[in-house]
Design a protein around this motif. Structure first.
Motif, mmCIF file in Angstrom:
data_model
loop_
_atom_site.group_PDB
_atom_site.id
_atom_site.type_symbol
_atom_site.label_atom_id
_atom_site.label_comp_id
_atom_site.label_asym_id
_atom_site.label_seq_id
_atom_site.Cartn_x
_atom_site.Cartn_y
_atom_site.Cartn_z
ATOM 1 N N GLY A 22 0.831 -1.203 0.000
ATOM 2 C CA GLY A 22 0.000 0.000 0.000
ATOM 3 C C GLY A 22 0.862 1.248 0.000
ATOM 4 O O GLY A 22 2.095 1.179 -0.067
ATOM 5 N N PHE A 23 0.199 2.392 0.050
ATOM 6 C CA PHE A 23 0.887 3.676 0.076
ATOM 7 C C PHE A 23 0.530 4.406 1.368
ATOM 8 O O PHE A 23 -0.573 4.253 1.889
ATOM 9 C CB PHE A 23 0.467 4.543 -1.122
ATOM 10 N N TRP A 24 1.460 5.227 1.838
ATOM 11 C CA TRP A 24 1.252 5.986 3.074
ATOM 12 C C TRP A 24 0.340 7.180 2.814
ATOM 13 O O TRP A 24 0.687 8.072 2.046
ATOM 14 C CB TRP A 24 2.573 6.497 3.624
ATOM 15 N N VAL A 25 -0.798 7.219 3.473
ATOM 16 C CA VAL A 25 -1.679 8.384 3.478
ATOM 17 C C VAL A 25 -1.282 9.227 4.679
ATOM 18 O O VAL A 25 -1.110 8.707 5.784
ATOM 19 C CB VAL A 25 -3.163 7.970 3.538
ATOM 20 N N VAL A 26 -1.119 10.549 4.458
ATOM 21 C CA VAL A 26 -0.664 11.437 5.531
ATOM 22 C C VAL A 26 -1.689 12.502 5.904
ATOM 23 O O VAL A 26 -1.519 13.188 6.906
ATOM 24 C CB VAL A 26 0.689 12.101 5.183
ATOM 25 N N ALA A 27 -2.750 12.654 5.080
ATOM 26 C CA ALA A 27 -3.769 13.673 5.375
ATOM 27 C C ALA A 27 -5.080 13.285 4.713
ATOM 28 O O ALA A 27 -5.092 12.664 3.650
ATOM 29 C CB ALA A 27 -3.320 15.041 4.878
ATOM 30 N N ILE A 28 -6.179 13.674 5.362
ATOM 31 C CA ILE A 28 -7.520 13.445 4.830
ATOM 32 C C ILE A 28 -8.293 14.749 4.923
ATOM 33 O O ILE A 28 -8.287 15.416 5.962
ATOM 34 C CB ILE A 28 -8.273 12.365 5.628
ATOM 35 N N CYS A 29 -8.960 15.095 3.820
ATOM 36 C CA CYS A 29 -9.806 16.292 3.791
ATOM 37 C C CYS A 29 -11.040 15.951 2.966
ATOM 38 O O CYS A 29 -10.942 15.787 1.743
ATOM 39 C CB CYS A 29 -9.050 17.466 3.175
ATOM 40 N N GLY A 30 -12.175 15.844 3.638
ATOM 41 C CA GLY A 30 -13.381 15.437 2.927
ATOM 42 C C GLY A 30 -13.188 14.049 2.351
ATOM 43 O O GLY A 30 -12.843 13.118 3.063
ATOM 44 N N MET A 31 -13.353 13.934 1.036
ATOM 45 C CA MET A 31 -13.181 12.647 0.355
ATOM 46 C C MET A 31 -11.887 12.607 -0.450
ATOM 47 O O MET A 31 -11.774 11.900 -1.439
ATOM 48 C CB MET A 31 -14.393 12.359 -0.546
ATOM 49 N N LYS A 32 -10.895 13.386 -0.007
ATOM 50 C CA LYS A 32 -9.585 13.411 -0.659
ATOM 51 C C LYS A 32 -8.507 13.073 0.362
ATOM 52 O O LYS A 32 -8.654 13.344 1.548
ATOM 53 C CB LYS A 32 -9.310 14.785 -1.259
ATOM 54 N N VAL A 33 -7.430 12.466 -0.148
ATOM 55 C CA VAL A 33 -6.287 12.144 0.699
ATOM 56 C C VAL A 33 -5.012 12.664 0.053
ATOM 57 O O VAL A 33 -4.919 12.774 -1.169
ATOM 58 C CB VAL A 33 -6.157 10.619 0.942
ATOM 59 N N ILE A 34 -4.054 13.009 0.891
ATOM 60 C CA ILE A 34 -2.683 13.253 0.435
ATOM 61 C C ILE A 34 -1.907 12.008 0.800
ATOM 62 O O ILE A 34 -1.959 11.547 1.947
ATOM 63 C CB ILE A 34 -2.057 14.496 1.097
ATOM 64 N N TRP A 35 -1.213 11.450 -0.182
ATOM 65 C CA TRP A 35 -0.477 10.209 0.028
ATOM 66 C C TRP A 35 0.879 10.277 -0.651
ATOM 67 O O TRP A 35 1.087 11.062 -1.559
ATOM 68 C CB TRP A 35 -1.272 9.007 -0.465
#
Length: 122
Positions: A52-65
């Protein structure tokens, strides 16, 4: 030929800490609201090899990974928690992704197809 090796959690934290030093004002506040403890999420196209990939932030239905195959941060949608929808291969700095997502929230629009730093960051 050296085999690809996923980024370690400690290496990822190093990158996050370097970014946090440079964030200030609204971006710092925004980052504090969206950041999470890094967590491995699945991604159906290329995510299996590294677990998998590291997700570092969540905002609404979007992620920064973090795409450790391409060595850069990306923004993707998600429908199911823990599953990244849409593989991107940007080689963005974390601060660029935070700025891009902040601008999306603040001004609306679309983040697809963008690569490189946002105009007001350069």
């Amino acid at each position: 030929m050296t085999a690809w090796k996923p980024i370690s959690e400690s290496e990822l934290y190093d990158q996050i800490q370097k970014t946090e030093i440079d964030l200030n004002g609204e971006l710092w506040n925004f980052w504090q609201l969206i950041k999470i403890a890094p967590a491995k999420w699945t991604e159906k196209e290329y995510g299996d090899d590294g677990g998998g990939f590291w997700v570092v932030a969540i905002c609404g239905m979007k992620v920064i990974w973090f795409n450790d195959i391409e060595d850069g941060f990306n923004i993707s949608d998600y429908k199911t928690y823990g599953e990244i929808e849409g593989y991107y291969c940007n080689q963005d700095e974390l601060s660029w992704s935070v700025m891009r997502l902040f601008d999306l929230v603040k001004f609306g629009g679309d983040i697809t197809g963008q690569a490189g730093p946002p105009e007001n960051l350069t």
